[in-house]
Design a protein around this motif. Structure first.
Motif, mmCIF file in Angstrom:
data_model
loop_
_atom_site.group_PDB
_atom_site.id
_atom_site.type_symbol
_atom_site.label_atom_id
_atom_site.label_comp_id
_atom_site.label_asym_id
_atom_site.label_seq_id
_atom_site.Cartn_x
_atom_site.Cartn_y
_atom_site.Cartn_z
ATOM 1 N N MET A 34 -43.957 36.716 93.795
ATOM 2 C CA MET A 34 -42.872 35.949 92.985
ATOM 3 C C MET A 34 -42.746 34.604 93.260
ATOM 4 O O MET A 34 -43.388 33.861 94.238
ATOM 5 N N ALA A 35 -42.333 33.919 92.329
ATOM 6 C CA ALA A 35 -42.270 32.417 92.274
ATOM 7 C C ALA A 35 -40.938 31.902 91.561
ATOM 8 O O ALA A 35 -40.526 32.528 90.692
ATOM 9 N N LEU A 47 -44.345 24.220 89.398
ATOM 10 C CA LEU A 47 -44.262 25.187 90.504
ATOM 11 C C LEU A 47 -43.020 24.819 91.650
ATOM 12 O O LEU A 47 -43.486 23.618 92.005
ATOM 13 N N VAL A 48 -41.963 25.286 91.720
ATOM 14 C CA VAL A 48 -41.095 24.878 92.827
ATOM 15 C C VAL A 48 -41.631 25.416 94.247
ATOM 16 O O VAL A 48 -41.455 25.104 95.151
ATOM 17 N N ALA A 49 -41.491 26.910 94.158
ATOM 18 C CA ALA A 49 -41.739 27.599 95.230
ATOM 19 C C ALA A 49 -42.378 28.729 95.028
ATOM 20 O O ALA A 49 -42.145 29.522 93.927
ATOM 21 N N ALA A 50 -43.084 29.675 95.819
ATOM 22 C CA ALA A 50 -43.755 30.880 95.587
ATOM 23 C C ALA A 50 -43.781 31.582 96.985
ATOM 24 O O ALA A 50 -43.655 30.957 97.976
ATOM 25 N N CYS A 95 -37.911 32.304 86.832
ATOM 26 C CA CYS A 95 -38.424 33.264 87.798
ATOM 27 C C CYS A 95 -39.377 33.642 87.421
ATOM 28 O O CYS A 95 -39.681 33.962 86.029
ATOM 29 N N ASN A 96 -40.566 34.269 88.389
ATOM 30 C CA ASN A 96 -41.905 34.223 87.641
ATOM 31 C C ASN A 96 -42.578 35.481 88.710
ATOM 32 O O ASN A 96 -42.364 35.435 89.929
ATOM 33 N N PRO A 103 -48.593 32.974 92.048
ATOM 34 C CA PRO A 103 -48.576 31.789 90.911
ATOM 35 C C PRO A 103 -48.804 30.495 91.525
ATOM 36 O O PRO A 103 -48.129 30.262 92.499
ATOM 37 N N ASN A 104 -49.189 29.641 90.787
ATOM 38 C CA ASN A 104 -49.362 28.558 91.036
ATOM 39 C C ASN A 104 -49.190 27.554 89.902
ATOM 40 O O ASN A 104 -49.037 27.904 88.878
#
Length: 122
Positions: A34-35, A47-50, A95-96, A103-104
């Motif tokens: 998730m990211a 990208l903020v965080a994964a 959200c991803n 994810p990156n």
């Protein structure tokens, strides 16, 4: 069909906090990395965080000391706790999710939520 529904955005003053939530449905949540991404007007999505399926996080350098990503598999939910917010954090946060890759910034995950607006302003 995987669906992601974000919530928790809003208007907050500088140095304030918000917690974003993303509820996952349609498949086995624990199998997905998730990211959280964000996109400000006129800027690229970043990208903020994964977080991996095992719960290992990684962060954008500028948020590393202020944001925390976590997942709660029993609730099929991923969170983004955002502290010490700055005006430059203003963006739509997405959200991803992806079952195959983490994810990156070079490779987005397959599934997206609709986004939630975060505005940091006095």
């Amino acid at each position: 069909q995987v669906q992601l529904v974000e919530s928790g955005g809003g208007l907050v003053q500088p140095e304030g906090s918000l917690r974003l939530s993303c509820v996952f449905s349609g498949d086995i949540f624990s199998s997905y990395a998730m990211a959280w991404y964000r996109q400000a007007p006129g800027k690229q999505r970043e990208l903020v965080a994964a977080i991996t399926t095992r719960g290992n996080p990684n962060y954008l350098d500028s948020v590393k000391a202020r944001f925390n990503i976590s997942r709660e598999n029993t609730k099929s939910t991923v969170y983004l706790q955002m502290n010490s917010l700055k005006p430059e954090d203003t963006a739509v946060y997405y959200c991803n999710a992806d079952r195959t890759i983490l994810p990156n910034n070079s490779l987005f995950g397959k599934y997206w939520g609709q986004g939630t607006q975060v505005t940091v302003s006095s």
